[in-house]
Design a protein around this motif. Structure first.
Motif, PDB file in Angstrom:
ATOM      1  N   ARG B  35      24.783  54.501  28.174  1.00  0.00           N
ATOM      2  CA  ARG B  35      25.483  53.796  27.089  1.00  0.00           C
ATOM      3  C   ARG B  35      25.246  54.601  25.823  1.00  0.00           C
ATOM      4  O   ARG B  35      24.103  54.823  25.437  1.00  0.00           O
ATOM      5  CB  ARG B  35      24.882  52.384  26.933  1.00  0.00           C
ATOM      6  CG  ARG B  35      25.491  51.553  25.830  1.00  0.00           C
ATOM      7  CD  ARG B  35      24.716  50.256  25.624  1.00  0.00           C
ATOM      8  NE  ARG B  35      23.354  50.506  25.143  1.00  0.00           N
ATOM      9  CZ  ARG B  35      22.463  49.562  24.823  1.00  0.00           C
ATOM     10  NH1 ARG B  35      22.777  48.287  24.976  1.00  0.00           N
ATOM     11  NH2 ARG B  35      21.254  49.889  24.390  1.00  0.00           N
ATOM     12  N   LEU B  66      23.544  44.534  32.143  1.00  0.00           N
ATOM     13  CA  LEU B  66      24.922  44.046  32.018  1.00  0.00           C
ATOM     14  C   LEU B  66      25.573  44.595  30.754  1.00  0.00           C
ATOM     15  O   LEU B  66      26.763  44.922  30.749  1.00  0.00           O
ATOM     16  CB  LEU B  66      24.956  42.512  32.029  1.00  0.00           C
ATOM     17  CG  LEU B  66      24.524  41.858  33.339  1.00  0.00           C
ATOM     18  CD1 LEU B  66      24.634  40.332  33.230  1.00  0.00           C
ATOM     19  CD2 LEU B  66      25.350  42.363  34.515  1.00  0.00           C
ATOM     20  N   ASP B  67      24.786  44.724  29.712  1.00  0.00           N
ATOM     21  CA  ASP B  67      25.336  45.302  28.487  1.00  0.00           C
ATOM     22  C   ASP B  67      25.719  46.773  28.702  1.00  0.00           C
ATOM     23  O   ASP B  67      26.792  47.208  28.279  1.00  0.00           O
ATOM     24  CB  ASP B  67      24.317  45.172  27.351  1.00  0.00           C
ATOM     25  CG  ASP B  67      24.921  45.624  26.027  1.00  0.00           C
ATOM     26  OD1 ASP B  67      25.923  45.009  25.610  1.00  0.00           O
ATOM     27  OD2 ASP B  67      24.423  46.600  25.440  1.00  0.00           O
ATOM     28  N   ARG B  70      28.881  46.891  30.894  1.00  0.00           N
ATOM     29  CA  ARG B  70      30.109  46.509  30.187  1.00  0.00           C
ATOM     30  C   ARG B  70      30.601  47.649  29.306  1.00  0.00           C
ATOM     31  O   ARG B  70      31.809  47.849  29.147  1.00  0.00           O
ATOM     32  CB  ARG B  70      29.859  45.245  29.344  1.00  0.00           C
ATOM     33  CG  ARG B  70      29.804  43.972  30.180  1.00  0.00           C
ATOM     34  CD  ARG B  70      29.846  42.720  29.303  1.00  0.00           C
ATOM     35  NE  ARG B  70      29.707  41.519  30.136  1.00  0.00           N
ATOM     36  CZ  ARG B  70      28.576  40.824  30.257  1.00  0.00           C
ATOM     37  NH1 ARG B  70      27.495  41.179  29.581  1.00  0.00           N
ATOM     38  NH2 ARG B  70      28.534  39.763  31.047  1.00  0.00           N
ATOM     39  N   LYS B  71      29.650  48.388  28.750  1.00  0.00           N
ATOM     40  CA  LYS B  71      30.024  49.518  27.885  1.00  0.00           C
ATOM     41  C   LYS B  71      30.514  50.704  28.707  1.00  0.00           C
ATOM     42  O   LYS B  71      31.369  51.460  28.274  1.00  0.00           O
ATOM     43  CB  LYS B  71      28.820  49.950  27.040  1.00  0.00           C
ATOM     44  CG  LYS B  71      28.385  48.922  26.012  1.00  0.00           C
ATOM     45  CD  LYS B  71      28.919  49.245  24.624  1.00  0.00           C
ATOM     46  CE  LYS B  71      28.757  48.076  23.674  1.00  0.00           C
ATOM     47  NZ  LYS B  71      27.361  47.637  23.531  1.00  0.00           N
ATOM     48  N   PRO B  73      30.950  51.443  32.959  1.00  0.00           N
ATOM     49  CA  PRO B  73      30.695  51.054  34.359  1.00  0.00           C
ATOM     50  C   PRO B  73      30.308  52.213  35.275  1.00  0.00           C
ATOM     51  O   PRO B  73      29.896  51.980  36.411  1.00  0.00           O
ATOM     52  CB  PRO B  73      32.032  50.440  34.800  1.00  0.00           C
ATOM     53  CG  PRO B  73      33.050  51.065  33.914  1.00  0.00           C
ATOM     54  CD  PRO B  73      32.369  51.329  32.600  1.00  0.00           C
ATOM     55  N   THR B 104      31.093  46.850  38.656  1.00  0.00           N
ATOM     56  CA  THR B 104      31.791  45.824  37.888  1.00  0.00           C
ATOM     57  C   THR B 104      31.196  44.451  38.213  1.00  0.00           C
ATOM     58  O   THR B 104      30.542  44.267  39.243  1.00  0.00           O
ATOM     59  CB  THR B 104      33.296  45.820  38.203  1.00  0.00           C
ATOM     60  OG1 THR B 104      33.466  45.799  39.625  1.00  0.00           O
ATOM     61  CG2 THR B 104      33.987  47.053  37.639  1.00  0.00           C
ATOM     62  N   GLU B 107      34.037  38.308  39.104  1.00  0.00           N
ATOM     63  CA  GLU B 107      34.324  37.049  38.418  1.00  0.00           C
ATOM     64  C   GLU B 107      34.899  36.005  39.379  1.00  0.00           C
ATOM     65  O   GLU B 107      34.683  34.806  39.219  1.00  0.00           O
ATOM     66  CB  GLU B 107      35.328  37.266  37.269  1.00  0.00           C
ATOM     67  CG  GLU B 107      34.914  38.321  36.243  1.00  0.00           C
ATOM     68  CD  GLU B 107      33.772  37.866  35.336  1.00  0.00           C
ATOM     69  OE1 GLU B 107      33.331  36.698  35.441  1.00  0.00           O
ATOM     70  OE2 GLU B 107      33.305  38.704  34.531  1.00  0.00           O
TER      71      GLU B 107
END
Lengths: 160, 160
Positions: B35, B66-67, B70-71, B73, B104, B107
């Motif tokens: 990141r 997770l941060d 998200r930035k 993958p 990812t 969801e």
């Protein structure tokens, strides 16, 4: 992580002596690097110099990891003491460290020698014969790159 | 690496079935992330879905990884089969994979369920009781984040 699992405490290791014990007993570390925001990792045997709080590695003179490290020496590593999967518990027993720091290539011959001493003494019970067989001249150090990780900070965890 | 050491061949594993065997037998993977060009890694239990060539993980709904994911993958992971340090050889016996791909967050509830099935069947010999105890309602999936790693490519190595 389901509710049952979440109630199991995953305990942080805060005791510096316990962390040092994991560092001393470990044989290898997985090191994550980043180059142009691209992640990469390698697994390396290491020697721990507890007096300077530094890890030493040896490797060939070429390779992708050296390119990554030259572009960005910042690394994040982990040492895992695998105590086995716990059947029917959906859990794994372990002690582990995550370490942040930077890795540089040691250029100085004296420090290369010292790094190899640390490495051999960490890994071997009787490092003498290997040393005499393989590191018996200054020229023998030309073929090996010695890397040094200066540990900036670390955290510890244990499961089970 | 000193001259003696360099003559030892570190063999690439090319056989896809051997690579699949390592994936099936492994219990956890170390995943490197990036990141803003900052490296980070985590160790995760996984389940391997050989039909879709995907790994599934479960984790809490919050956390640094997770941060990172998200930035960015993109990940690089390794699965290590540790066969032990070889005394007096300055060598470690192992089989290992390095995998590239992306992770990812799943969801969709149906895929979360499928991911947890894959994970439990990979890790446990008798996943039934754990499943019934912990994943007995749709609501039980709200507390768990299911992650999916799509494997782009991988390489294998063995030492000794």
């Amino acid at each position: 992580m389901h509710p049952y699992h979440m109630t199991k405490e995953e305990r942080e290791i805060k005791d510096k002596e316990v962390m040092k014990d994991i560092l001393k007993k470990g044989k290898y570390i997985i090191v994550a690097m980043s180059r142009n925001n691209e992640p990469y990792l390698v697994t390396l045997s290491y020697g721990y110099d507890e007096f300077s709080n530094v890890l030493y590695f040896h490797t060939g003179n070429k390779g992708l990891k050296l390119d990554f490290l030259r572009k960005n020496p910042a690394v994040c590593g982990t040492i895992i003491e695998d105590l086995g999967y716990q059947k029917d518990e959906c859990a794994h027993a372990y002690r582990s460290l995550v370490l942040w720091g930077k890795i540089t290539i040691v250029e100085d011959l004296q420090e290369k020698k010292q790094g190899m001493e640390v490495l051999l003494h960490h890994l071997e019970e009787h490092p003498g014969p290997i040393h005499d067989r393989t590191l018996n001249s200054n020229a023998s150090y030309n073929a090996v790159a010695v890397l040094k990780m200066e540990i900036d900070h670390m955290t510890g965890k244990q499961g089970q």
